[in-house]
Design a protein around this motif. Structure first.
Motif, mmCIF file in Angstrom:
data_model
loop_
_atom_site.group_PDB
_atom_site.id
_atom_site.type_symbol
_atom_site.label_atom_id
_atom_site.label_comp_id
_atom_site.label_asym_id
_atom_site.label_seq_id
_atom_site.Cartn_x
_atom_site.Cartn_y
_atom_site.Cartn_z
ATOM 1 N N SER A 39 -0.192 -0.465 -9.578
ATOM 2 C CA SER A 39 0.135 -1.087 -8.237
ATOM 3 C C SER A 39 -0.778 -2.515 -8.036
ATOM 4 C CB SER A 39 0.620 -0.394 -7.314
ATOM 5 O OG SER A 39 -0.036 -0.368 -6.863
ATOM 6 N N PRO A 51 -1.373 -1.485 1.891
ATOM 7 C CA PRO A 51 -0.513 -0.792 2.853
ATOM 8 C C PRO A 51 0.301 0.022 1.641
ATOM 9 C CG PRO A 51 -0.480 -3.082 2.627
ATOM 10 C CD PRO A 51 -1.107 -2.304 1.854
ATOM 11 N N ARG A 52 1.344 1.183 3.119
ATOM 12 C CA ARG A 52 2.156 2.062 2.147
ATOM 13 C C ARG A 52 3.011 1.656 0.649
ATOM 14 N NH1 ARG A 52 0.939 7.388 1.866
ATOM 15 N NH2 ARG A 52 0.183 6.386 4.685
ATOM 16 N N ALA A 53 2.303 2.765 -0.127
ATOM 17 C CA ALA A 53 2.764 2.043 -1.290
ATOM 18 C C ALA A 53 4.664 2.528 -1.417
ATOM 19 C CB ALA A 53 2.198 3.048 -2.277
ATOM 20 N N SER A 54 5.651 1.437 -2.543
ATOM 21 C CA SER A 54 6.639 1.223 -2.328
ATOM 22 C C SER A 54 7.363 2.637 -2.996
ATOM 23 C CB SER A 54 6.889 0.337 -1.973
ATOM 24 O OG SER A 54 6.509 -0.313 -3.236
ATOM 25 N N SER A 55 6.560 2.508 -3.973
ATOM 26 C CA SER A 55 7.581 3.884 -4.705
ATOM 27 C C SER A 55 5.972 4.890 -5.327
ATOM 28 C CB SER A 55 7.092 2.214 -6.091
ATOM 29 O OG SER A 55 6.127 3.088 -6.909
ATOM 30 N N GLU A 58 3.230 4.302 -7.399
ATOM 31 C CA GLU A 58 2.630 3.459 -6.547
ATOM 32 C C GLU A 58 1.485 4.491 -4.950
ATOM 33 O OE1 GLU A 58 4.174 -1.451 -6.516
ATOM 34 O OE2 GLU A 58 4.996 0.147 -4.208
ATOM 35 N N ALA A 59 2.367 5.612 -4.385
ATOM 36 C CA ALA A 59 2.069 6.644 -4.064
ATOM 37 C C ALA A 59 0.657 7.534 -4.526
ATOM 38 C CB ALA A 59 3.089 7.210 -3.646
ATOM 39 N N GLN A 62 -2.249 5.176 -4.950
ATOM 40 C CA GLN A 62 -2.811 5.470 -3.320
ATOM 41 C C GLN A 62 -3.662 6.683 -3.389
ATOM 42 O OE1 GLN A 62 -0.693 3.001 -0.980
ATOM 43 N NE2 GLN A 62 -1.565 5.050 0.973
#
Length: 414
Positions: A39, A51-55, A58-59, A62
């Motif tokens: 990401s 910032p907190r991952a959105s998919s 991405e999570a 992270q």
């Protein structure tokens, strides 16, 4: 932490010729890259958290960054090693994985019991923490290279004479057999090309010409998708390099243009189809780099920048270098250090890798990183890629079992 594009030359002795070492460049974003995607805003080890991952992708990235940042150098080194141990005793194999903290295990013929249920018991023991499963690989090509006694699906020896749909069907069935038995990585898709029936790789290659081979390789990747992680081998192409890399360093006279036109297409097709791993062979193409591809920063650059590979770069068994008879490759720790520095993310140790050699390799790589001879960024980059794949393996397990994936506190540090 910024990934370096160019690393210092790894000192491997006057007898060993290694290309200038370099970190692989940041992966190229592309559809279907799975766990290898990055990401744009994700943090690197050592940076402030993004910032907190959105998919989900991405999570996973992270979480992988967090795991690597919280681990010791030695833990990260062990996490990028894949080895094996003899036998089918689940308790003994589980202890082997726990004692060394390995990120992966490769199943050899000696590790495969007579039944799928028996193999499932073995693979369950290999993942010490089910929340963060090990990469459990196997060479299940079908045909000439078959580890599972119950795999009667066609291999390349027959698929090369059929259309791409047959390859997709065969590898879909093979992936189901592996996933049901608990393996999550198949070192099974041979992207090499040769039309020479006398070639070592001929019975295992999916085609004899670029176009038909590329179509079958891409189809095989599609067949495996969602069940096991696909591996393309043996990059940059064993078919162009006569000889058996288990006993020598095969050499190709191909020029860069010849490689691009004739040998690269099946690898490119498999990458575009979403293969998660690319296996680097012990193959020399002197017109491109004097070092074997497995130890070549230039070949890793070409895979990343020219073919768009964004996944896990894995070595062929480094023990094969020991058997090559080349004096420069008689030190297993030096070979592993050169492989990591060149850009490999996952290092495979089979032949000659008893537990003492494995422990020495972990110690040696840890020392190389802590002394700055291998930049920490290179190790962390590799460890993040491997961790992402392990987290995706967990997500796939959850998807097939119907449970919700966990990317938070449940995934233990390694």
């Amino acid at each position: 932490m910024r990934i370096l594009r160019s690393l210092a030359l790894l000192a491997t002795g006057a007898a060993m010729l290694v290309a200038p070492v370099a970190c692989a460049p940041a992966p190229v974003d592309r559809p279907g890259a799975g766990a290898a995607d990055r990401s744009a805003g994700a943090s690197r080890p050592g940076e402030h958290a993004a910032p907190r991952a959105s998919s989900p992708v991405e999570a996973r990235h992270q979480r992988a960054v967090e795991l690597v940042a919280s681990a010791t150098t030695r833990e990260n080194v062990a996490s990028i090693l894949m080895a094996t141990a003899p036998g089918t005793d689940p308790d003994a194999l589980g202890r082997f994985m726990a004692e060394h903290g390995l990120g992966g295990f490769i199943l050899m013929g000696d590790n495969v019991p007579a039944t799928p249920e028996g193999l499932a018991a073995v693979t369950a023991a290999l993942s010490v923490d089910p929340e963060f499963p090990a990469l459990i690989a196997i060479d299940e090509e079908g045909g000439a290279v078959t580890r599972l006694p119950w795999d009667d699906l066609p291999g390349a020896d027959t698929l090369k004479h059929d259309d791409a749909a047959a390859a997709e069907q065969a590898f879909a069935g093979r992936a189901a057999l592996l996933a049901d038995a608990g393996a999550n990585v198949n070192f099974g898709i041979v992207a090499d090309i040769t039309d020479d029936p006398g070639s070592f790789i001929f019975p295992r290659a999916l085609g004899t010409a670029p176009a038909d081979s590329a179509a079958r390789v891409a189809a095989a990747v599609r067949g495996e998708q969602g069940r096991v992680f696909s591996t393309l081998k043996h990059f940059p192409g064993h078919g162009a390099a006569p000889g058996d890399s288990h006993a020598q360093i095969p050499r190709s006279a191909q020029t860069p243009m010849e490689w691009q036109a004739h040998t690269a297409p099946p690898f490119r097709a498999g990458i575009d189809a979403g293969a998660e791993l690319l296996m680097f062979g012990h193959l020399e193409f002197p017109a491109i780099d004097a070092a074997p591809a497995s130890l070549s920063a230039e070949w890793h650059r070409r895979a990343r920048e020219e073919l768009g590979f964004a996944g896990v770069a894995v070595t062929d068994d480094l023990g094969m270098l020991l058997a090559s008879g080349v004096d420069a490759y008689r030190d297993p720790v030096r070979n592993a250090a050169a492989a990591l520095a060149a850009g490999n993310d996952l290092i495979v140790l089979i032949a000659g890798a008893d537990e003492a050699t494995l422990a020495a390799t972990i110690d040696g790589l840890t020392t190389e990183v802590e002394a700055g001879r291998i930049p920490r960024e290179r190790l962390e980059e590799a460890a993040v890629r491997v961790a992402e794949l392990r987290l995706e393996a967990r997500a796939r397990d959850d998807a097939h079992s119907g449970t919700a994936p966990s990317l938070g506190d449940g995934a233990a540090d390694h």
